[in-house]
Design an enzyme around this catalytic site. Structure first.
Site, short mmCIF file in Angstrom:
data_model
loop_
_atom_site.label_atom_id
_atom_site.label_comp_id
_atom_site.label_asym_id
_atom_site.label_seq_id
_atom_site.Cartn_x
_atom_site.Cartn_y
_atom_site.Cartn_z
N SER A 184 -0.43 3.11 7.54
CA SER A 184 -0.43 1.68 7.21
C SER A 184 -0.75 0.77 8.38
O SER A 184 -1.24 -0.33 8.18
CB SER A 184 0.91 1.30 6.58
OG SER A 184 1.98 1.72 7.41
N HIS A 212 -1.80 2.84 0.65
CA HIS A 212 -3.04 2.17 1.08
C HIS A 212 -4.29 2.98 0.71
O HIS A 212 -5.37 2.70 1.20
CB HIS A 212 -3.01 1.92 2.59
CG HIS A 212 -1.87 1.06 3.01
ND1 HIS A 212 -1.91 -0.32 2.92
CD2 HIS A 212 -0.64 1.37 3.45
CE1 HIS A 212 -0.76 -0.81 3.32
NE2 HIS A 212 0.04 0.19 3.65
N LYS A 243 0.19 -3.08 -3.91
CA LYS A 243 -0.94 -3.36 -3.01
C LYS A 243 -2.21 -3.56 -3.82
O LYS A 243 -2.36 -4.62 -4.43
CB LYS A 243 -1.01 -2.27 -1.95
CG LYS A 243 0.14 -2.52 -0.96
CD LYS A 243 0.64 -1.42 -0.14
CE LYS A 243 1.86 -1.93 0.65
NZ LYS A 243 2.68 -0.89 1.20
C1 LIG Z 1 4.03 -0.83 1.56
C2 LIG Z 1 4.32 0.61 1.74
C3 LIG Z 1 5.38 1.21 1.07
C4 LIG Z 1 6.39 0.43 0.29
O1 LIG Z 1 5.88 -0.04 -0.90
P1 LIG Z 1 6.53 -1.33 -1.57
O2 LIG Z 1 6.05 -1.29 -2.96
O3 LIG Z 1 6.03 -2.50 -0.80
O4 LIG Z 1 8.00 -1.17 -1.46
C5 LIG Z 1 5.53 2.58 1.20
N1 LIG Z 1 4.68 3.30 1.96
C6 LIG Z 1 3.68 2.74 2.64
C7 LIG Z 1 2.77 3.59 3.46
C8 LIG Z 1 3.47 1.37 2.56
O5 LIG Z 1 2.49 0.81 3.27
#
Ligand SMILES: *Cc1c(COP(=O)(O)O)cnc(C)c1O
Length: 404
Positions: A184, A212, A243
């Protein structure tokens, strides 16, 4: 306030002051518009280069309409956990469509991606198990490992040789390998083929976090397996709806046995009220849009390429396999200053600092949106280049990306 509580508050205040001094204190910026290619903040329009809304589906007309229609029919809150009263037909349909999209037998929703990781890891592993975890995995994976009380062994980032050494030395008989699919804060990819080979050789499960990767990797945005041209190498794929899918929640994709087990054992699934039907509705429609417009993911890749080229031409050499472009600054104070200077130029980027990344590796993390125009991206590259020049940063900004 009594004496002991005021001295406790004093300690908190002292710690905040220390964070401030180290340029590590965080603050919330509340936007006054939808989160799209640009946003309004304090009445001012800024180009958004920090959001994970990769496909701009947050403002897609049919996605918004789906959520509105669901509110009309199902109202607002869900009123309970899925296992009690909070499950709607939309939640069930979303799981069905997710499994189809990810080509797995089954899928199970969680309220957030964070809860999907913590719930899955702590349900699947206990003190008898081994978890092999990449050094740069997301905090929700790290917390899941801690909650599980499994023997967690951290291997060097992306280094499958180090991983194999550590598996051999551990004598692990049961457990799993877990990695971000797209990291990330670095934007690089997990070495899927090697991880899968090791998982099979040593009898471990393979769990990848595709937060991602979904909507980003692969020709049609199906994620890391599509990128590498494989199928069924990943036992547990954790996706987020928060996302590219422009909604909220997490989804664990895998076998029917896996999701049945999690339904019964994952505490973050069992003991939390479900997100509301309108959240499921917008994710469902976003998934449908992604499914039916395969070029949307191509558009994102074109934008990423254009932006990286534009920066490279301005002596800031960057490349990425995902939609995340990290510009490593190093010093925390400098990273914050660069972000602020760009903010003054109407560009919203995030200065990522410890504890999200290691101390001394602070960076500007840029996330590209499929709906950014070339002229917006060109403007951003120009402004970044100007700020880097004024801050004397150009020489330090080379980023080492792993060959994939
Ligand atoms: C954003 C993210 C999460 C968490 O997801 P949310 O739905 O925002 O709680 C988990 N793993 C990674 C790699 C992320 O970037």
């Amino acid at each position: 306030m009594n004496d002991s509580s005021s001295s406790a508050m004093q300690r908190l205040e002292d710690e905040l002051a220390l964070l401030e001094k180290a340029h590590l204190r965080r603050e919330i910026r509340s936007i006054e518009s939808a989160s799209a290619t640009s946003v309004v903040f304090h009445g001012k329009k800024l180009l958004m280069l920090a959001s994970n809304n990769y496909l701009n589906l947050t403002v897609h007309p049919s996605v918004k309409e789906a959520a509105q229609n669901a509110i009309s029919k199902f109202g607002s809150g869900s009123g309970g956990a899925r296992l009690t009263t909070g499950g709607s037909v939309l939640h069930e349909e979303l799981e069905k469509q997710f499994a189809r999209f990810k080509k797995t037998e089954s899928a199970l929703l969680f309220n957030t991606g964070y809860m999907a990781n913590t719930g899955t890891l702590s349900a699947l592993c206990g003190p008898e198990d081994f978890i092999f975890s990449d050094a740069l995995n997301h905090a929700s994976i790290i917390d899941g490992c801690k909650l599980s009380r499994a023997k967690t062994i951290v291997y060097q980032h992306i280094d499958w040789r180090d991983l194999e050494e550590k598996i051999k030395n551990s004598g692990a008989k049961r457990g799993l390998i877990v990695s971000d699919a797209v990291f990330s804060m670095d934007g690089d990819l997990a070495p899927l083929l090697e991880l899968s080979r090791l998982a099979r050789r040593y009898g471990l499960l393979l769990m990848l976090d595709e937060a991602h990767a979904l909507g980003v990797l692969g020709k049609t945005g199906r994620g890391i397996e599509e990128h590498f041209g494989t199928e069924n190498l990943v036992d547990i794929s954790v996706c987020t709806l928060s996302k590219a899918l422009a909604s909220e929640g997490g989804c664990v994709c895998g076998s029917k046995i896996l999701t049945e087990f999690l339904k019964n054992k994952a505490r973050s699934f069992i003991f939390s009220s479900s997100f509301s039907a309108s959240v499921a509705a917008s994710a469902l429609e976003a998934l449908r849009v992604l499914n039916e417009s395969p070029t949307i993911s191509e558009k994102l890749k074109n934008n990423v390429r254009f932006f990286c080229d534009a920066l490279t031409q301005r002596s800031i050499p960057v490349q990425t396999k995902s939609a995340i472009v990290p510009l490593i600054i190093g010093d925390e104070e400098k990273a914050v200053r660069v972000a602020n200077l760009l903010f003054e130029r109407n560009i919203w980027v995030s200065a990522i600092r410890y504890p999200t990344v290691e101390k001394g590796t602070a960076r500007i993390r840029i996330a590209i949106n499929a709906a950014h125009s070339f002229s917006e991206l060109k403007y951003a590259a120009e402004q970044i280049s100007n700020v880097f020049l004024s801050e004397n940063l150009k020489k330090q900004s080379t980023i080492e990306t792993e060959a994939q």
